[in-house]
Design an enzyme around this catalytic site. Structure first.
Site, PDB file in Angstrom:
ATOM      1  N   HIS A 354      31.868  53.872  59.581  1.00 42.02           N
ATOM      2  CA  HIS A 354      33.108  54.619  59.374  1.00 42.02           C
ATOM      3  C   HIS A 354      33.658  54.551  57.949  1.00 42.02           C
ATOM      4  CE1 HIS A 354      36.497  56.843  60.618  1.00 42.02           C
ATOM      5  NE2 HIS A 354      36.791  56.232  61.741  1.00 42.02           N
ATOM      6  N   TYR A 498      48.873  55.119  67.826  1.00 40.07           N
ATOM      7  CA  TYR A 498      48.323  55.660  66.577  1.00 40.07           C
ATOM      8  C   TYR A 498      47.447  56.863  66.872  1.00 40.07           C
ATOM      9  CZ  TYR A 498      45.137  55.976  62.536  1.00 40.07           C
ATOM     10  OH  TYR A 498      44.386  56.419  61.483  1.00 40.07           O
ATOM     11  N   THR A 511      43.033  60.037  56.084  1.00 37.05           N
ATOM     12  CA  THR A 511      43.892  60.284  57.241  1.00 37.05           C
ATOM     13  C   THR A 511      45.281  59.715  56.983  1.00 37.05           C
ATOM     14  OG1 THR A 511      43.216  58.201  58.284  1.00 37.05           O
ATOM     15  CG2 THR A 511      41.973  60.197  58.878  1.00 37.05           C
TER      16      THR A 511
END
Length: 708
Positions: A354, A498, A511
């Site tokens: 990620h 979240y 993000t």
């Protein structure tokens, strides 16, 4: 590729006071009045404002210098990389998400297993080959700079910088005396790694001009089949004493993995180190799993895609070496890179590292290759595509059964002077240290996997079309309210939630954090369970809650959130002011840790090409919720460390149904909202909704004092 030449606007740094106002607005619904009063006093104190002003000004200067020295950057870029790369625990279940693709209807069904040119491996080989050919086309577009830019509704072009880190990248553990991992990207990579039963093979798939060597799936099928046959042949000859699951090292903590790599680097024999460098630089990893999952095993399949399965065989008489007591798919992985995973019955998905890429980037890859692989079926019917390998088959299925990849030099046809197109096996040199390290890594990942559970929901009653036309709100905002309803029904409180908002409209944007718990969402949820409320009330408060969520989402997408700005200022303090300035009081206040303890970590990656999407919870007492919203259905994958996961998912489903009842029924005045309201049960009228009764687990209406 236009996105490489024209830079997007830089990610904005919001005014400091705006960020603090948003922080207070997001934290207020999670605190009681006393806690919130204390937080407001701390956040607005002169000391806090003065210290943050210094950090904010330094952040502005930092970004201004970045704009000159590295215009393709953003103020959050390095801080964001560090947040991932300094993470020391295993990336399994903590960092890497997974995408599961829809099945391919053009390659047959599970009933076809055992038929076809490759016997029981036919479906797997054909699905893999089609997907890999499509991936190579995608890579070619990236490297030839012809990939069409991503755009949002309205036509705005998104930053395309993440695609450069999608292939050829690897998470490298810290070296000696280093504090963090590295994200390494080899832009000249031309080969792939293939894993089957924990054995590693490689071959080139791109030529020196980044043109795919294999242009049709059929050309690639022989290579994949020969790999499977080579492993099976070795198994038959009991060669498995040398077949150790080296990929299990990538499931270790970064510090342990770092020590193992350092040991390999200093070994007198360089074989293992060369193997590691070959894996690190590969375009991606193809994991061929020797296991099939039926349609009623979706949760086990989701587990296999995310973290691998762990199956322990305790009958030592069936084991050739002690390592073989562990036989799960977790041993057939390399978690430091992008992985394409294909099961024996052709279920396919991605597990991705990620650090350098967000879900939206991998979703574009998944969408493009799924579409291309499906269309290739029609393309084969309507077009006669030239086959540059038509007269150069590597071997037939029958030949491959007797094909020894360790002694194939006479068959190694090189279509380019430096290209290897026949699979080569990576042989590992194992000693007592590595063998014991593998054993401990294998037991630790087995322990880790056993701590989590996964539950899937395929809700097919309605989807985005129904939500927009009947409920008149954003499908994503609506789904977020459903999560709040389900959690409140189970636990009677609200917790920090979240959801990432994509900020790729800005250069190198990543993000921003959408915070789903708002005063409006709390009001809606409470009124849903209020026996005195009408459905008109519930509809009204749902609209207000969704409207607020959509507003926050738009702000975050424009870089006007609070989390990234506050995090960047804390990083500035840690980088330049740690020894000269005290930490601003906001970071020591409980509100900061509260906002960063995401009990509900959610993410929406909606596209029809996806069957499922998921990740692990980010807190020990949390839920990880990945969801896909389609026109007429919604899929959800929920993970936790054995909380009430099955119960929670069933409440999500009933919450979806309950909202349909709220909009679809005409309640009678004498109706009770829940069974048990009347003093005389014999006079009890029918309930308004069995779903709401289910939400409260059959209990009567209850009213709890909600403080968060």
């Amino acid at each position: 590729m236009t996105e490489h030449r024209t830079l997007n606007k830089r990610l904005p740094i919001p005014p400091l006071q705006d960020t603090l106002d948003r922080f207070l607005a997001r934290i207020e619904p999670l605190q009681d009045e006393r806690q919130n009063k204390r937080t407001r006093k701390i956040v607005n104190s002169p000391e806090n404002i003065d210290l943050l002003t210094t950090l904010h000004q330094r952040l502005l200067e930092y970004d201004e210098n970045l704009a000159k020295l590295k215009p393709e950057s953003s103020f959050i870029e390095q801080f964001w990389y560090d947040s991932y790369l300094e993470y020391d625990a295993s990336v399994v279940l903590n960092v890497n998400p997974f995408f599961q693709l829809q099945d391919d209807p053009t390659i047959g069904t599970e009933a076809d297993i055992g038929s076809g040119p490759y016997g029981e491996h036919t479906l797997q080989i054909k699905r893999t080959s089609k997907l890999v050919i499509s991936i190579l086309k995608f890579i070619k577009q990236i490297r030839h700079k012809t990939l069409k830019p991503d755009k949002v509704r309205g036509g705005a072009t998104l930053s395309m910088d993440q695609y450069e880190k999608l292939f050829g990248s690897s998470r490298i553990p810290p070296g000696p005396n280093e504090e963090s991992c590295h994200l390494q990207t080899d832009e000249t990579s031309h080969h792939v790694i293939i894993l089957y039963k924990s054995q590693f093979y490689w071959f080139d798939v791109l030529d020196v001009n980044n043109e795919p060597i294999f242009e049709t799936p059929e050309e690639l099928e022989w290579n994949l089949y020969s790999i499977i046959m080579d492993v099976e042949k070795q198994k038959r000859h009991h060669d498995s004493i040398d077949e150790v699951p080296f990929g299990v090292f990538t499931t270790e903590s970064r510090r342990v993995w770092s020590n193992i790599r350092d040991y390999i680097f200093h070994a007198s024999d360089a074989t293992n180190w060369k193997n590691l460098k070959l894996i690190d630089s590969a375009l991606f990893v193809i994991c061929l799993d020797d296991v099939a999952f039926n349609d009623d095993e979706e949760e086990e399949l989701a587990k296999s895609m995310l973290c691998g399965t762990s199956k322990v065989q305790l009958d030592l008489k069936k084991s050739i070496v002690p390592l073989n007591i562990q036989s799960g798919t977790c041993l057939n992985r390399w978690y430091d890179k992008l992985q394409l995973i294909i099961t024996k019955n052709a279920k396919a998905g991605f597990n991705f590292e990620h650090t350098g890429v967000d879900g939206h980037t991998v979703l574009r890859l998944a969408t493009d290759i799924y579409t291309d692989s499906i269309l290739s079926f029609a393309r084969n019917i309507t077009k006669n595509v030239p086959d540059i390998f038509a007269s150069k088959k590597l071997c037939s299925p029958e030949d491959c059964k007797n094909f020894d990849l360790n002694h194939h030099h006479s068959l190694d046809v090189k279509y380019n002077a430096n290209l290897i197109t026949i699979p080569r096996k990576l042989e590992w040199k194992i000693d007592k240290f590595l063998l014991s390290s593998l054993h401990f890594a294998e037991t630790r990942i087995s322990d880790l996997i056993s701590q989590y559970e996964f539950v899937t929901l395929d809700f097919e009653k309605y989807g985005a079309t129904h939500i927009k036309s009947i409920f008149k709100c954003s499908p994503d905002a609506f789904t977020q309210q459903i999560f709040q309803v389900a959690y409140y029904a189970l636990y009677g409180k609200f917790e920090t939630t979240y959801e990432p908002a994509m900020t790729k409209i800005f250069q190198n944007g990543r993000t921003e954090a959408i915070r789903s718990v708002t005063p409006q969402s709390k009001k809606f949820v409470k009124f849903l369970f209020d026996r005195n409320a009408t459905d008109e009330d519930r509809q009204k408060f749902l609209q207000e809650s969704c409207k607020e969520h959509s507003k926050i989402t738009r702000e975050c997408s424009m870089g006007l959130g609070q989390d990234r700005h506050l995090y960047a200022m804390k990083c500035v303090w840690n980088e330049w002011y740690k020894d000269t300035l005290p930490l601003p009081p906001i970071y020591n206040d409980r509100s900061w840790s509260l906002l960063n303890t995401n009990v509900l970590s959610t993410s929406n990656c909606g596209n029809p090409c996806l069957k499922n999407f998921g990740f692990g919870p980010v807190t020990a007492n949390g839920f990880g919720i990945g969801y896909v919203i389609r026109d007429n259905s919604i899929s959800v994958v929920v993970s936790s460390r054995h909380r009430q996961t099955h119960r929670f998912v069933s409440l999500i489903e009933k919450s979806f149904l309950e909202m349909d009842h709220v909009y679809g029924r005409n309640p009678q005045p004498e109706e009770n909202y829940l069974i048990g309201m009347r003093e005389n049960p014999s006079q009890m009228a029918p309930t308004k909704s069995e779903d709401l009764r289910f939400l409260l687990s059959g209990y009567d209406y209850f009213d709890v004092s909600v403080s968060g």
